[in-house]
Design an enzyme around this catalytic site. Structure first.
Site, PDB file in Angstrom:
ATOM      1  N   GLU A   1       0.796  -1.236   0.000  1.00 15.71           N
ATOM      2  CA  GLU A   1       0.000   0.000   0.000  1.00 15.71           C
ATOM      3  C   GLU A   1       0.823   1.277   0.000  1.00 15.71           C
ATOM      4  O   GLU A   1       0.387   2.300  -0.496  1.00 15.71           O
ATOM      5  CB  GLU A   1      -0.918   0.057   1.242  1.00 15.71           C
ATOM      6  CG  GLU A   1      -2.015  -0.949   1.253  1.00 15.71           C
ATOM      7  CD  GLU A   1      -1.599  -2.223   1.980  1.00 15.71           C
ATOM      8  OE1 GLU A   1      -2.484  -2.944   2.404  1.00 15.71           O
ATOM      9  OE2 GLU A   1      -0.373  -2.476   2.113  1.00 15.71           O
TER      10      GLU A   1
ATOM     11  N   CYS B   1     -17.589  14.399  27.060  1.00 13.66           N
ATOM     12  CA  CYS B   1     -18.471  14.098  25.932  1.00 13.66           C
ATOM     13  C   CYS B   1     -19.504  13.037  26.326  1.00 13.66           C
ATOM     14  O   CYS B   1     -20.423  13.362  27.066  1.00 13.66           O
ATOM     15  CB  CYS B   1     -17.658  13.707  24.712  1.00 13.66           C
ATOM     16  SG  CYS B   1     -18.527  14.100  23.197  1.00 13.66           S
TER      17      CYS B   1
ATOM     18  N   ARG C   1     -22.609  13.989  18.119  1.00 15.29           N
ATOM     19  CA  ARG C   1     -23.868  14.340  17.443  1.00 15.29           C
ATOM     20  C   ARG C   1     -24.911  14.844  18.430  1.00 15.29           C
ATOM     21  O   ARG C   1     -25.685  15.724  18.141  1.00 15.29           O
ATOM     22  CB  ARG C   1     -24.456  13.115  16.749  1.00 15.29           C
ATOM     23  CG  ARG C   1     -23.588  12.561  15.667  1.00 15.29           C
ATOM     24  CD  ARG C   1     -24.296  11.520  14.838  1.00 15.29           C
ATOM     25  NE  ARG C   1     -23.423  11.118  13.756  1.00 15.29           N
ATOM     26  CZ  ARG C   1     -22.546  10.134  13.849  1.00 15.29           C
ATOM     27  NH1 ARG C   1     -22.456   9.442  14.958  1.00 15.29           N
ATOM     28  NH2 ARG C   1     -21.767   9.838  12.818  1.00 15.29           N
TER      29      ARG C   1
ATOM     30  N   HIS D   1     -13.875  17.823  23.984  1.00 10.63           N
ATOM     31  CA  HIS D   1     -12.742  16.969  24.372  1.00 10.63           C
ATOM     32  C   HIS D   1     -11.550  17.838  24.759  1.00 10.63           C
ATOM     33  O   HIS D   1     -10.723  18.155  23.907  1.00 10.63           O
ATOM     34  CB  HIS D   1     -12.353  16.060  23.210  1.00 10.63           C
ATOM     35  CG  HIS D   1     -13.334  14.982  22.933  1.00 10.63           C
ATOM     36  ND1 HIS D   1     -13.263  13.748  23.524  1.00 10.63           N
ATOM     37  CD2 HIS D   1     -14.421  14.958  22.134  1.00 10.63           C
ATOM     38  CE1 HIS D   1     -14.264  12.996  23.093  1.00 10.63           C
ATOM     39  NE2 HIS D   1     -14.986  13.703  22.253  1.00 10.63           N
TER      40      HIS D   1
ATOM     41  N   GLU E   1      -8.922  17.079  26.236  1.00 13.31           N
ATOM     42  CA  GLU E   1      -7.623  16.389  26.143  1.00 13.31           C
ATOM     43  C   GLU E   1      -6.850  16.717  24.865  1.00 13.31           C
ATOM     44  O   GLU E   1      -5.627  16.648  24.849  1.00 13.31           O
ATOM     45  CB  GLU E   1      -7.809  14.869  26.290  1.00 13.31           C
ATOM     46  CG  GLU E   1      -8.514  14.151  25.139  1.00 13.31           C
ATOM     47  CD  GLU E   1     -10.032  14.095  25.290  1.00 13.31           C
ATOM     48  OE1 GLU E   1     -10.606  14.985  25.963  1.00 13.31           O
ATOM     49  OE2 GLU E   1     -10.652  13.186  24.714  1.00 13.31           O
TER      50      GLU E   1
HETATM   51  N1  GLN Z   1     -21.930   9.279  21.296  1.00  9.32           N
HETATM   52  C1  GLN Z   1     -22.066  10.622  21.764  1.00  9.32           C
HETATM   53  C2  GLN Z   1     -22.500  11.566  20.660  1.00  9.32           C
HETATM   54  O1  GLN Z   1     -22.399  11.271  19.503  1.00  9.32           O
HETATM   55  C3  GLN Z   1     -20.777  11.083  22.396  1.00  9.32           C
HETATM   56  C4  GLN Z   1     -19.620  11.139  21.454  1.00  9.32           C
HETATM   57  C5  GLN Z   1     -18.306  11.316  22.154  1.00  9.32           C
HETATM   58  O2  GLN Z   1     -18.168  11.005  23.321  1.00  9.32           O
HETATM   59  N2  GLN Z   1     -17.296  11.773  21.431  1.00  9.32           N
HETATM   60  O3  GLN Z   1     -22.960  12.655  20.935  1.00  9.32           O
END
Ligand code: GLN
Length: 558
Positions: free
Chosen positions: A161, A392, A484, A529, A531
């Site tokens: 690849e 999240c 989402r 996030h 982090e």
């Molecule tokens: N599954 C959840 C959402 O789509 C949280 C996604 C996440 O933790 N990055 O909103």
């Protein structure tokens, strides 16, 4: 600015390029090597950037299982990228974006789009030159205004690849001039116990394979458990056709932040600037040395339980791991991370899995597996006043758990897991103003599968007086998102009555970005996030604050 010559290439480009390939086997730490080289170049006063070229066919790693591919790193501009981009950002001031990560899929996608548009004027579209030209064009996209661009090729020499990428970088040296390009090959020099010596044969073979496709490496980074003796270096130099001082020992280290220092002691940055003919000052590595010293001499330790689904693969939570380490360094503490499988926790109960934890963290995630265990962990932290950090999905589950057991909203859930719940405290927002695209976004259950995540950096306004505000010390922050589902505003008031407050909101007040529990020592959930933005030299405020609170919990227990 870059100027095209008659071959469509760029002769008077000021940028120097370092191409990094890997040999023998995978997981030799090419990404960390690239990041460390960047750190050394930067500490010599040069402007650096990076690019990762991945040979797989997925257009980006966004859809890939973290079990297989490790963490998906999200950039400010919302690109879902390879986790090595996280290393690049943590080790340098370079900021990554869409153009810093290309895959075979992305390259072919754009070539095929051009072909369909008729751009190739009836010509036969081929790997050479069309794919290779596209690769070279992508490399040049990151070069503008940069002194040294470090380009890492994913995979291992010998993979089918990666051939088009290797052909492209071979040609690249001819295109931009020999003096502007070097090739660094990361290889393995294993120590064979029975023979009591290190073996150079795998390296010889790997270099031979690289030379067969026309690339003579200039520098070899030899991963090894022991320092290579001058005799071994001389042998590798002779058989692999590289200078003796270009055979660098890349010995295993205690902490990954030691790598730049080790490389410097081996003379790597000197050799690079010599080969690329760059005149710079000596590197300033005091901050790296200070960081390593503090990492190795903590005053005490804290234990953090990370309750998640991908716990058997540290790679899946790479940035999170590092952010916890950074939060520890800022407090002069060693952070011991216990990975707790949420499904195990569901079976074993909290006391068994969490009783040693000074702080509990639930990271992001997708899918319903293990969510009951995670909610149990939220409850445990909430009831026992243990510092809790929900990221999240972790925040969303904290809201669900709180709604159900503290606010007594029976059957409250996220529509991700129960689309028909009577109380959708977390749901797909039908309409919201998107600060990134400056448009109204619309979503429903049928449109949510592809490409509708909220991705990248969004502004968030903090409530003065909140825990978040105390941690950040500013009122407006920008943090990276990848999800989402959102907090449902209809439940804001009822939850607030029970002390679950929304302390961070989008500037228009519509999107809840941070929740906190008043009266708890440290209970915070964020929709973003954090982090991804933590750096060893600039630890993330929320992680610093969380670790501090966890340590206080530990002190109180004594
Ligand atoms: N599954 C959840 C959402 O789509 C949280 C996604 C996440 O933790 N990055 O909103």
């Amino acid at each position: 600015m870059v100027i095209e010559n008659d071959r469509g290439w760029l002769r008077d480009l000021k940028t120097k390029f370092i191409f990094i390939t890997g040999g023998v086997l995978s997981s030799l730490g090419k990404g960390l090597a690239a990041a460390s080289i960047g750190a050394l170049m930067e500490s010599r006063g040069l402007r650096v950037t990076f690019q990762k070229l991945d040979p797989y066919i997925n257009v980006d790693p966004g859809t890939m299982n973290p079990f297989q591919h490790g963490e998906v790193y999200v950039t400010d501009d919302g690109a879902e990228t390879d986790l090595d981009l996280g290393h690049y950002e943590r080790y340098t001031h370079a900021r990554m974006s869409q153009k810093n990560n290309f895959t075979t899929g992305k390259i072919y996608y754009s070539v095929i789009t051009k072909e369909r548009r008729g751009d190739y004027l009836g010509g036969t579209v081929q790997v050479i030159p069309h794919i290779t030209e596209e690769i070279k064009r992508s490399i040049l996209e990151v070069a503008d205004g940069i002194d040294v661009a470090i380009i890492e090729i994913g995979g291992t020499i010998g993979d089918i690849e990666s051939l088009p990428f290797l052909e492209a970088i071979r040609q690249f040296r001819i295109d931009v001039g020999k003096e502007n390009v070097i090739y660094i090959h990361v290889t393995l020099v294993p120590y064979i116990k029975a023979a009591g010596e290190v073996k150079t044969k795998p390296t010889q073979h790997s270099v031979k394979e690289l030379r067969e496709i026309g690339i003579q490496p200039d520098i070899l980074l030899c991963r090894t458990e022991h320092f290579l003796s001058p005799e071994i270096k001389a042998k590798i130099s002779l058989f692999c056709n590289v200078d003796e001082d270009a055979v660098i020992t890349a010995k295993d280290v205690e902490t990954i932040y030691e790598v730049p220092i080790l490389f410097h002691e081996e003379g790597l940055d000197d050799k690079i600037v010599q080969l690329l003919n760059i005149w710079t000052r000596e590197p300033r590595l005091e901050n790296w040395k200070d960081l390593v010293y503090r990492l190795k001499h903590p005053k005490d330790s804290v234990r953090i339980a990370v309750v998640g689904k991908y716990i058997n693969l540290r790679e899946s939570y790479k940035s999170l791991n590092e952010a916890l380490v950074h939060g520890g360094v800022a407090n002069n503490l060693k952070v011991k991370i216990d990975y707790v499988d949420s499904e195990e926790l569901e079976k074993m109960g909290c006391r068994k899995s969490l009783s040693h934890a000074d702080g509990i963290l639930i990271p992001g995630g997708f899918g319903s597996r293990g969510i009951t265990g995670k909610m149990k962990a939220v409850r445990y932290a909430r009831k026992r006043n243990i510092p809790f950090f929900g990221i999240c999905l972790g925040m969303q589950l904290a809201v669900v758990e709180f709604a159900r057991s503290a606010a007594k909203i029976r059957g409250a859930h996220s529509t991700e897991f129960d689309p028909r719940t009577k109380h959708p405290v977390i749901y797909l927002m039908k309409e919201w103003y998107d600060y990134r695209s400056k448009t109204i976004q619309r979503r429903d259950e049928t449109s949510f599968k592809g490409g509708t995540m909220r991705l990248g950096a969004y502004p968030c306004v903090l409530n003065k007086g909140s825990l978040a505000y105390r941690a950040y010390g500013v009122t407006e922050i920008f943090e990276r998102h990848r999800h989402r589902y959102e907090f449902n505003n209809s439940y804001r008031e009822i939850l607030a009555k029970k002390n679950l407050c929304c302390s961070g909101l989008s500037p228009d007040g519509q999107l809840v970005e941070i929740i906190e529990l008043e009266g708890h020592p440290w209970f915070l959930g964020c929709q973003f996030h954090p982090e991804f933005k933590s750096r060893p030299m600039d630890p993330h405020p929320l992680f610093v604050s969380f670790i501090k609170a966890a340590y206080q919990t530990k002190q109180l227990r004594k």
